[in-house]
Design a protein around this motif. Structure first.
Motif, PDB file in Angstrom:
ATOM      1  N   THR A 139     -14.938  -4.240  11.246  1.00 57.51           N
ATOM      2  CA  THR A 139     -13.762  -4.481  10.194  1.00 57.51           C
ATOM      3  C   THR A 139     -13.827  -3.864   8.781  1.00 57.51           C
ATOM      4  OG1 THR A 139     -13.376  -6.495  11.271  1.00 57.51           O
ATOM      5  CG2 THR A 139     -12.338  -6.319   9.473  1.00 57.51           C
ATOM      6  N   SER A 140     -14.982  -3.938   8.119  1.00 59.98           N
ATOM      7  CA  SER A 140     -15.076  -3.659   6.876  1.00 59.98           C
ATOM      8  C   SER A 140     -14.868  -2.113   6.604  1.00 59.98           C
ATOM      9  CB  SER A 140     -16.415  -3.967   6.138  1.00 59.98           C
ATOM     10  OG  SER A 140     -16.344  -5.352   6.061  1.00 59.98           O
ATOM     11  N   SER A 141     -14.876  -1.220   7.570  1.00 58.76           N
ATOM     12  CA  SER A 141     -14.321   0.192   7.329  1.00 58.76           C
ATOM     13  C   SER A 141     -12.907   0.654   8.132  1.00 58.76           C
ATOM     14  CB  SER A 141     -15.469   1.153   7.931  1.00 58.76           C
ATOM     15  OG  SER A 141     -15.515   0.944   9.361  1.00 58.76           O
ATOM     16  N   ALA A 142     -12.152  -0.267   8.510  1.00 59.52           N
ATOM     17  CA  ALA A 142     -11.146  -0.227   9.136  1.00 59.52           C
ATOM     18  C   ALA A 142      -9.794  -0.818   8.439  1.00 59.52           C
ATOM     19  CB  ALA A 142     -11.160  -0.631  10.549  1.00 59.52           C
ATOM     20  N   ALA A 143     -10.008  -0.983   7.110  1.00 56.60           N
ATOM     21  CA  ALA A 143      -9.088  -1.611   6.304  1.00 56.60           C
ATOM     22  C   ALA A 143      -7.937  -0.426   5.777  1.00 56.60           C
ATOM     23  CB  ALA A 143      -9.576  -2.443   5.216  1.00 56.60           C
ATOM     24  N   THR A 144      -6.930  -1.160   5.327  1.00 54.25           N
ATOM     25  CA  THR A 144      -5.987  -0.088   4.620  1.00 54.25           C
ATOM     26  C   THR A 144      -6.659   0.551   3.181  1.00 54.25           C
ATOM     27  OG1 THR A 144      -4.317  -1.238   5.521  1.00 54.25           O
ATOM     28  CG2 THR A 144      -3.585   0.459   4.030  1.00 54.25           C
ATOM     29  N   LYS A 145      -7.789  -0.127   2.682  1.00 53.91           N
ATOM     30  CA  LYS A 145      -8.649   0.597   1.663  1.00 53.91           C
ATOM     31  C   LYS A 145      -7.917   0.116   0.471  1.00 53.91           C
ATOM     32  CE  LYS A 145     -10.159   3.969   4.934  1.00 53.91           C
ATOM     33  NZ  LYS A 145     -11.230   2.933   5.541  1.00 53.91           N
ATOM     34  N   LEU A 146      -7.422  -1.086   0.221  1.00 49.76           N
ATOM     35  CA  LEU A 146      -6.810  -1.403  -1.024  1.00 49.76           C
ATOM     36  C   LEU A 146      -7.459  -2.538  -1.729  1.00 49.76           C
ATOM     37  CD1 LEU A 146      -2.904  -1.445   0.275  1.00 49.76           C
ATOM     38  CD2 LEU A 146      -4.225   0.410  -0.935  1.00 49.76           C
ATOM     39  N   ILE A 147      -7.682  -2.355  -2.922  1.00 53.12           N
ATOM     40  CA  ILE A 147      -7.784  -3.593  -3.829  1.00 53.12           C
ATOM     41  C   ILE A 147      -6.814  -4.282  -4.248  1.00 53.12           C
ATOM     42  CG2 ILE A 147      -9.127  -4.615  -6.084  1.00 53.12           C
ATOM     43  CD1 ILE A 147     -10.942  -3.864  -3.583  1.00 53.12           C
ATOM     44  N   HIS A 148      -6.158  -5.185  -3.899  1.00 53.07           N
ATOM     45  CA  HIS A 148      -4.915  -5.610  -3.957  1.00 53.07           C
ATOM     46  C   HIS A 148      -4.342  -7.040  -4.078  1.00 53.07           C
ATOM     47  CE1 HIS A 148      -3.011  -5.904   0.390  1.00 53.07           C
ATOM     48  NE2 HIS A 148      -4.453  -5.996   0.550  1.00 53.07           N
ATOM     49  N   GLY A 149      -3.539  -7.592  -4.377  1.00 54.14           N
ATOM     50  CA  GLY A 149      -3.142  -8.927  -4.677  1.00 54.14           C
ATOM     51  C   GLY A 149      -2.445  -9.640  -3.227  1.00 54.14           C
ATOM     52  N   GLY A 150      -1.976  -8.726  -2.611  1.00 52.79           N
ATOM     53  CA  GLY A 150      -1.403  -9.067  -1.458  1.00 52.79           C
ATOM     54  C   GLY A 150       0.268  -9.442  -1.477  1.00 52.79           C
ATOM     55  N   LEU A 151       1.089  -8.417  -2.004  1.00 48.80           N
ATOM     56  CA  LEU A 151       2.335  -8.804  -2.389  1.00 48.80           C
ATOM     57  C   LEU A 151       3.093  -9.517  -1.193  1.00 48.80           C
ATOM     58  CD1 LEU A 151       4.630  -8.603  -4.262  1.00 48.80           C
ATOM     59  CD2 LEU A 151       5.083  -6.356  -3.577  1.00 48.80           C
ATOM     60  N   ARG A 152       2.795  -9.358  -0.082  1.00 53.21           N
ATOM     61  CA  ARG A 152       3.572  -9.778   1.084  1.00 53.21           C
ATOM     62  C   ARG A 152       3.184 -11.265   1.417  1.00 53.21           C
ATOM     63  NH1 ARG A 152       1.418  -8.589   6.550  1.00 53.21           N
ATOM     64  NH2 ARG A 152      -0.866  -7.446   6.202  1.00 53.21           N
ATOM     65  N   TYR A 153       1.782 -11.485   0.878  1.00 51.03           N
ATOM     66  CA  TYR A 153       1.272 -12.836   1.174  1.00 51.03           C
ATOM     67  C   TYR A 153       2.178 -13.915   0.450  1.00 51.03           C
ATOM     68  CZ  TYR A 153      -2.754 -10.167   2.718  1.00 51.03           C
ATOM     69  OH  TYR A 153      -3.546  -9.447   3.145  1.00 51.03           O
ATOM     70  N   LEU A 154       3.079 -13.702  -0.651  1.00 52.70           N
ATOM     71  CA  LEU A 154       3.970 -14.575  -1.421  1.00 52.70           C
ATOM     72  C   LEU A 154       4.646 -15.114  -0.357  1.00 52.70           C
ATOM     73  CD1 LEU A 154       4.211 -12.683  -4.912  1.00 52.70           C
ATOM     74  CD2 LEU A 154       2.830 -14.799  -4.305  1.00 52.70           C
ATOM     75  N   GLU A 155       5.421 -14.264   0.329  1.00 57.49           N
ATOM     76  CA  GLU A 155       6.323 -14.805   1.279  1.00 57.49           C
ATOM     77  C   GLU A 155       5.795 -15.917   2.335  1.00 57.49           C
ATOM     78  OE1 GLU A 155       9.371 -11.306   2.614  1.00 57.49           O
ATOM     79  OE2 GLU A 155       7.480 -11.419   3.595  1.00 57.49           O
ATOM     80  N   HIS A 156       4.601 -15.947   2.400  1.00 58.59           N
ATOM     81  CA  HIS A 156       3.832 -17.180   3.121  1.00 58.59           C
ATOM     82  C   HIS A 156       3.106 -18.131   2.281  1.00 58.59           C
ATOM     83  CE1 HIS A 156       4.776 -14.650   6.577  1.00 58.59           C
ATOM     84  NE2 HIS A 156       3.979 -13.779   5.959  1.00 58.59           N
ATOM     85  N   TYR A 157       3.498 -18.221   0.970  1.00 58.89           N
ATOM     86  CA  TYR A 157       3.512 -19.284   0.189  1.00 58.89           C
ATOM     87  C   TYR A 157       1.743 -19.380  -0.246  1.00 58.89           C
ATOM     88  CZ  TYR A 157       8.072 -20.392   1.463  1.00 58.89           C
ATOM     89  OH  TYR A 157       9.406 -20.263   1.544  1.00 58.89           O
ATOM     90  N   GLU A 158       1.030 -18.013   0.105  1.00 53.89           N
ATOM     91  CA  GLU A 158      -0.469 -18.313  -0.151  1.00 53.89           C
ATOM     92  C   GLU A 158      -0.737 -17.760  -1.620  1.00 53.89           C
ATOM     93  OE1 GLU A 158      -3.089 -17.328   2.757  1.00 53.89           O
ATOM     94  OE2 GLU A 158      -1.775 -16.588   4.002  1.00 53.89           O
ATOM     95  N   PHE A 159      -0.317 -18.747  -2.650  1.00 53.54           N
ATOM     96  CA  PHE A 159      -0.335 -18.441  -4.176  1.00 53.54           C
ATOM     97  C   PHE A 159      -1.797 -18.440  -4.454  1.00 53.54           C
ATOM     98  CE2 PHE A 159       3.930 -20.208  -3.516  1.00 53.54           C
ATOM     99  CZ  PHE A 159       4.546 -19.167  -3.946  1.00 53.54           C
ATOM    100  N   ARG A 160      -2.649 -19.351  -4.038  1.00 54.33           N
ATOM    101  CA  ARG A 160      -4.011 -19.463  -4.344  1.00 54.33           C
ATOM    102  C   ARG A 160      -4.731 -18.243  -4.039  1.00 54.33           C
ATOM    103  NH1 ARG A 160      -9.015 -19.176  -3.506  1.00 54.33           N
ATOM    104  NH2 ARG A 160      -8.570 -18.346  -1.550  1.00 54.33           N
TER     105      ARG A 160
END
Length: 505
Positions: free
Chosen positions: A44-65
């Motif tokens: 898995t660890s070499s098959a990511a989209t290779k981003l260090i990101h907050g996960g903008l789309r996770y806000l839609e699922h209320y994953e604020f933490r």
């Protein structure tokens, strides 16, 4: 079968979570061993989209933490590894009647800018796509966009650098070593390990075991521990395609699809564009993961909704797929399953505890490691204090914005390096580039040239210090030169490595 000494912690799994935990633990004074069945970051660890990101789309699922923790980690990780992590601006185009209204996107980006302690990354702004260069590759109906900040990472290198630093600090790192059994014996674990390339099994004793096997976490529980009916993770397939460069702009794109999913189109390795990812449940063996025709068609069609020039399957130069081991929270859709991590400790009367790691992502690996150490401290006692936030990964000992200066200095010291070659070395090894360039005065001094700018000196360095054993390790995980070398050149490298670095009988 030989038996080694007693360790405080034995980690199963050489992905980002396992290597990050091992590094943190050994840096606090624990005696640590880690076993990885294959190569570091080979799953898995070499098959990511290779981003260090907050996960903008996770806000839609209320994953604020999760989003807040991820946002706070962006600049921490950038400071830790400025050679393999750097900022990237993302362009999110929209049009009237789009999937999500502009006000909702802007509200999400306002939270994105303000809940994560952003200090150095620039804030969101609005673009007129009729005037901004980012609009040129896109269809004319996209007249407006938001531009925001996140980061890019060489994912596989981040894994191996954590492993390297853990080893440098005293951890025993066992690559290509499969855990065949683990049993409790009094107040210790007895872990039996088999080298996959042949050789005698070894037995290790440890006060605590950490199961960080990623997609195989349930399989380890079943096979190594003999636990039946385990189903803690939901395997979600994510696939990516790489095509010849679709645009010259250094910014990436965030595309919304009619089905509510999103994909990215990202500048990749100077001459390419990376497009992904998909989100679909996966029920097979993670070792057999491959991009499907349906995923290929989906990514091409989704990108073609935005780009003026369509993305076609025949444009693809490389694909990769991975399985994300998400904690199974019962979500109805793969894209709705939580991206947060869950840590669970099991023990028997307080003896020989087991810590299972479920979920997680690249951006939060360091914080996951800190939380894992809290669990470890509670189980077997505390040693040193948290330390990784102000640390540097190997080769990253220069300022966050210092990449251009590092390239300039490397070319002054080694004037025979082209600008492009020096830049690749800095973005791969940082200040450790000189470890294999040494006293060289010419390319010839670096030995055989395998293709592009890959030299014998670099390959030897990767074998001797980063556990590389095959051409695949070198070309697709330690570097991305698999995109550059021809099939014949790659075969020549593989033959050289098999002959020169053959395991001892």
């Amino acid at each position: 079968m030989s038996e080694q000494g007693v360790f405080d912690i034995f980690v199963i799994g050489g992905g980002i979570n396992g290597c990050g935990i091992a590094r943190d633990a050994v840096g606090r004074g624990y005696k640590v061993a880690l076993a990885e069945m294959k190569d570091f970051a080979s799953g898995t660890s070499s098959a990511a989209t290779k981003l260090i990101h907050g996960g903008l789309r996770y806000l839609e699922h209320y994953e604020f933490r999760l989003v807040r923790e991820s946002l706070m980690e962006r600049e921490v990780l950038w400071a830790m590894a400025p050679h393999i992590i750097w900022p990237m601006r993302f362009v999110l185009p929209f049009h009237k009647g789009g999937i999500r209204p502009a006000w909702l996107i802007r509200l999400g980006l306002f939270l994105y800018d303000h809940i994560g302690g952003r200090k150095k990354l620039p804030a969101t702004r609005t673009l007129d796509m009729r005037r901004d260069p980012a609009g040129r590759p896109l269809k004319p109906l996209f007249t407006k966009a938001f531009e925001y900040s996140d980061g890019w990472v060489d994912d596989a290198r981040m894994v191996v650098l954590n492993a390297r630093d853990a080893a440098d600090r005293g951890a025993l790192i066992l690559n290509r070593s499969r855990v065949v059994s683990a049993r409790r014996e009094d107040d210790h674990w007895v872990v039996t390990v088999q080298p996959v390339e042949g050789g005698a099994t070894s037995s290790y004793r440890a006060r605590m075991l950490v199961n960080a096997a990623g997609p195989w976490v349930d399989q380890v529980l079943s096979n190594a521990f003999g636990v039946n009916q385990v189903h803690n993770v939901r395997l979600v397939q994510g696939s990516h395609i790489v095509v010849r460069k679709k645009f010259a702009d250094p910014r990436a794109y965030f595309f919304q699809n009619p089905d509510g999913r999103i994909i990215f189109a990202i500048p990749y390795e100077d001459d390419f564009t990376l497009i992904g990812t998909t989100d679909c449940d996966y029920n097979g063996d993670p070792r057999d993961i491959r991009i499907s025709k349906e995923e290929t068609d989906y990514l091409c069609a989704a990108a073609s909704e935005y780009f003026a020039e369509a993305v076609r399957p025949e444009d693809i130069v490389w694909t990769y797929s991975g399985v994300r081991p998400l904690f199974d929270d019962g979500a109805s859709k793969a894209q709705e399953a939580t991206r947060d991590y869950v840590l669970k400790v099991e023990d028997r009367d307080g003896k020989a505890p087991l810590l299972n790691i479920f979920g997680g992502k690249l951006t939060t690996y360091r914080r996951l490691g800190e939380h894992a150490l809290e669990k470890i401290e509670g189980a077997i006692g505390a040693k040193g204090k948290p330390w990784t936030a102000g640390s540097k990964l190997p080769g990253g000992d220069f300022p966050e914005t210092g990449q251009p200066e590092e390239v300039r200095q490397l070319r002054i010291r080694y004037p025979f390096l082209s600008e492009r070659h020096a830049r690749r070395l800095v973005r791969t090894y940082g200040t450790r580039s000189t470890a294999f360039l040494g006293a060289a005065n010419s390319m010839e001094d670096l030995g055989r040239l395998f293709g592009w700018d890959l030299t014998e000196a670099e390959v030897r360095f990767l074998v001797e210090t980063e556990w590389a054993r095959s051409a695949e390790d070198v070309l697709w995980r330690r570097t991305k030169l698999g995109l550059r070398l021809s099939a014949d050149e790659a075969a020549g490298l593989d033959a050289y490595m098999r002959e020169t670095f053959r395991p001892a009988a």
